[in-house]
Design a protein around this motif. Structure first.
Motif, PDB file in Angstrom:
ATOM      1  N   THR A   1       0.830  -1.214   0.000  1.00 19.54           N
ATOM      2  CA  THR A   1       0.000   0.000   0.000  1.00 19.54           C
ATOM      3  C   THR A   1       0.859   1.257   0.000  1.00 19.54           C
ATOM      4  O   THR A   1       0.549   2.240  -0.683  1.00 19.54           O
ATOM      5  CB  THR A   1      -0.929   0.004   1.227  1.00 19.54           C
TER       6      THR A   1
ATOM      7  N   THR B   1      -0.650   2.842  -5.635  1.00 27.97           N
ATOM      8  CA  THR B   1      -1.495   3.938  -6.109  1.00 27.97           C
ATOM      9  C   THR B   1      -2.009   4.843  -5.001  1.00 27.97           C
ATOM     10  O   THR B   1      -2.662   5.858  -5.282  1.00 27.97           O
ATOM     11  CB  THR B   1      -2.699   3.383  -6.891  1.00 27.97           C
ATOM     12  N   GLU B   2      -1.743   4.495  -3.744  1.00 29.83           N
ATOM     13  CA  GLU B   2      -2.071   5.385  -2.629  1.00 29.83           C
ATOM     14  C   GLU B   2      -0.818   5.841  -1.895  1.00 29.83           C
ATOM     15  O   GLU B   2      -0.906   6.479  -0.851  1.00 29.83           O
ATOM     16  CB  GLU B   2      -3.013   4.680  -1.636  1.00 29.83           C
ATOM     17  N   GLY B   3       0.344   5.477  -2.437  1.00 32.26           N
ATOM     18  CA  GLY B   3       1.588   5.765  -1.730  1.00 32.26           C
ATOM     19  C   GLY B   3       2.637   6.440  -2.604  1.00 32.26           C
ATOM     20  O   GLY B   3       2.357   7.414  -3.311  1.00 32.26           O
TER      21      GLY B   3
ATOM     22  N   ALA C   1       1.977   7.087  -6.408  1.00 35.56           N
ATOM     23  CA  ALA C   1       0.946   8.106  -6.600  1.00 35.56           C
ATOM     24  C   ALA C   1       1.493   9.498  -6.282  1.00 35.56           C
ATOM     25  O   ALA C   1       1.224  10.468  -7.009  1.00 35.56           O
ATOM     26  CB  ALA C   1      -0.269   7.796  -5.729  1.00 35.56           C
ATOM     27  N   GLY C   2       2.253   9.612  -5.207  1.00 34.31           N
ATOM     28  CA  GLY C   2       2.825  10.901  -4.842  1.00 34.31           C
ATOM     29  C   GLY C   2       3.779  11.416  -5.890  1.00 34.31           C
ATOM     30  O   GLY C   2       3.776  12.616  -6.221  1.00 34.31           O
TER      31      GLY C   2
ATOM     32  N   ARG D   1       1.783  12.650  -8.959  1.00 34.37           N
ATOM     33  CA  ARG D   1       1.169  13.949  -8.703  1.00 34.37           C
ATOM     34  C   ARG D   1       2.231  15.050  -8.688  1.00 34.37           C
ATOM     35  O   ARG D   1       1.993  16.162  -9.179  1.00 34.37           O
ATOM     36  CB  ARG D   1       0.425  13.927  -7.369  1.00 34.37           C
TER      37      ARG D   1
ATOM     38  N   GLN E   1      -1.879  16.090   0.930  1.00 38.39           N
ATOM     39  CA  GLN E   1      -2.127  14.742   0.424  1.00 38.39           C
ATOM     40  C   GLN E   1      -0.958  14.254  -0.423  1.00 38.39           C
ATOM     41  O   GLN E   1      -0.506  13.110  -0.306  1.00 38.39           O
ATOM     42  CB  GLN E   1      -3.419  14.713  -0.395  1.00 38.39           C
TER      43      GLN E   1
ATOM     44  N   TYR F   1       1.885  13.449   1.864  1.00 39.34           N
ATOM     45  CA  TYR F   1       1.641  12.198   2.575  1.00 39.34           C
ATOM     46  C   TYR F   1       2.027  11.019   1.694  1.00 39.34           C
ATOM     47  O   TYR F   1       2.697  10.078   2.143  1.00 39.34           O
ATOM     48  CB  TYR F   1       0.177  12.062   2.984  1.00 39.34           C
ATOM     49  N   GLN F   2       1.620  11.055   0.446  1.00 40.28           N
ATOM     50  CA  GLN F   2       1.915   9.940  -0.441  1.00 40.28           C
ATOM     51  C   GLN F   2       3.407   9.827  -0.722  1.00 40.28           C
ATOM     52  O   GLN F   2       3.961   8.723  -0.744  1.00 40.28           O
ATOM     53  CB  GLN F   2       1.132  10.106  -1.748  1.00 40.28           C
TER      54      GLN F   2
ATOM     55  N   ALA G   1       3.504   8.236   3.880  1.00 37.82           N
ATOM     56  CA  ALA G   1       3.066   6.844   3.838  1.00 37.82           C
ATOM     57  C   ALA G   1       4.162   5.898   4.321  1.00 37.82           C
ATOM     58  O   ALA G   1       3.885   4.909   5.017  1.00 37.82           O
ATOM     59  CB  ALA G   1       2.629   6.466   2.423  1.00 37.82           C
TER      60      ALA G   1
ATOM     61  N   THR H   1       2.133  10.122  10.223  1.00 41.15           N
ATOM     62  CA  THR H   1       1.628  11.092   9.251  1.00 41.15           C
ATOM     63  C   THR H   1       2.190  12.480   9.524  1.00 41.15           C
ATOM     64  O   THR H   1       2.697  13.162   8.618  1.00 41.15           O
ATOM     65  CB  THR H   1       0.088  11.133   9.283  1.00 41.15           C
TER      66      THR H   1
END
Length: 314
Positions: free
Chosen positions: A153, A157-159, A162-163, A166, A182, A185-186, A190, A218
């Motif tokens: 994870t 795509t959530e870590g 993904a970061g 972006r 956000q 965080y990614q 994460a 976080t």
């Protein structure tokens, strides 16, 4: 100044001991440059064994010890996380990504070994990280499953991936603090969350007891990323060991607010990280010592003329 109590932990000494264990284990894990694929193995050793602050494996082992676990049980998981972090740096530095020329005071991996080998090295490190956890003789099967799931994870795509996507594609001038949090965080948080979650699970905490530690990770991860953004803005490559000014035009805290405001934001995140542990009754001292280490690392790399002298976390 009063003398320290005999039983007061010597955290710098403890941190140095953890780092020595991590460095020793990474040296064992790194592939020997024999047999097939010598260039690939050299590339892996080049990035994995060149030092760095080792903050992620440090907080992994520290969390396990702080919650009653054994350092020996957490070392391989900590090394696995550091392997993923190293892979992310190798990939981030590529010309198609951040196009960095140096990392940790020497040429970036793709410059020293070629883009093709750097990509293969990053893939190999991530693959080997999962294998290291699965083969860890210290951990019960259910903890291994949880760590593999959490590591997956943190990467996908959530870590991290993904970061990075972006960061590459959402470059704009919007002062959107929520979207930026956000992204950060990614990119960073994460993996910090994974570190404390892994240490806690290895120490025996159940899944439903991890929320305070996840919150700590976080906030700590965001503080670290803000300070890293500030170093990009005001640091010197000769001191930081990596390219500076690389974030120009990107949405970072150093871009959407003043330097003083960004440092104040980092300070608040450090404070909030400790506050997150209060509901669980977790001893804050080792975690505060770790956060102070993060802050001191920043202060040691930035020109004092550019930075406020932020106080210690505690």
């Amino acid at each position: 100044m009063s003398e320290a109590k005999p039983d007061t932990p010597n955290y710098p000494e403890q941190f140095a001991g953890i780092r020595r264990r991590i460095e020793g284990r990474l040296a064992e894990i790194a592939p020997a440059v024999t047999g097939s694929a010598p260039r690939l193995k050299q590339s892996i050793r080049y990035s994995l064994l060149d030092g760095g602050k080792r903050l992620r494996p440090l907080i992994t082992v520290l969390t396990a010890e702080a919650l009653g676990g054994k350092a020996a049980d957490a070392v391989d998981a900590a090394c696995a996380i550091e392997m993923v972090h190293t892979a992310s740096l190798m990939i981030d530095d590529l010309p198609s990504m951040d196009n960095a020329s140096q990392r940790r005071g020497k040429p970036a991996n793709h410059i020293a070994h070629g883009e093709d080998i750097a990509i293969l090295g990053g893939i190999t490190l991530i693959s080997d990280a999962f294998g290291l956890i699965v083969r860890d003789p210290h951990l019960p099967a259910d903890v291994k499953v949880d760590l593999v799931d959490a590591l997956s994870t943190a990467i996908g795509t959530e870590g991290l991936c993904a970061g990075q996507e972006r960061d590459l594609r959402e470059i704009n001038d919007r002062a959107d603090a929520e979207a930026l949090a956000q992204l950060q965080y990614q990119k960073t948080g994460a993996l910090f969350v994974l570190c404390v979650e892994a240490g806690a699970r290895i120490a025996g905490l159940e899944r439903d007891s991890l929320a305070p530690l996840r919150a700590f990770g976080t906030h700590a991860g965001l503080a670290f990323q803000i300070l890293d953004d500030l170093l990009d803005a005001v640091g010197e490559s000769s001191v930081t060991g990596k390219d500076t000014g690389a974030d120009l035009g990107k949405q970072t805290y150093a871009a959407i607010m003043s330097l003083d405001e960004a440092e104040a934001k980092a300070d608040q995140e450090l404070t909030d990280a400790l506050a997150a542990l209060e509901p669980a009754g977790i001893n804050q001292e080792p975690f505060a010592a770790f956060l102070n280490l993060v802050l001191q690392a920043y202060q040691g790399q930035v020109d004092p003329g550019h930075a406020r002298q932020a106080g210690a976390v505690v």
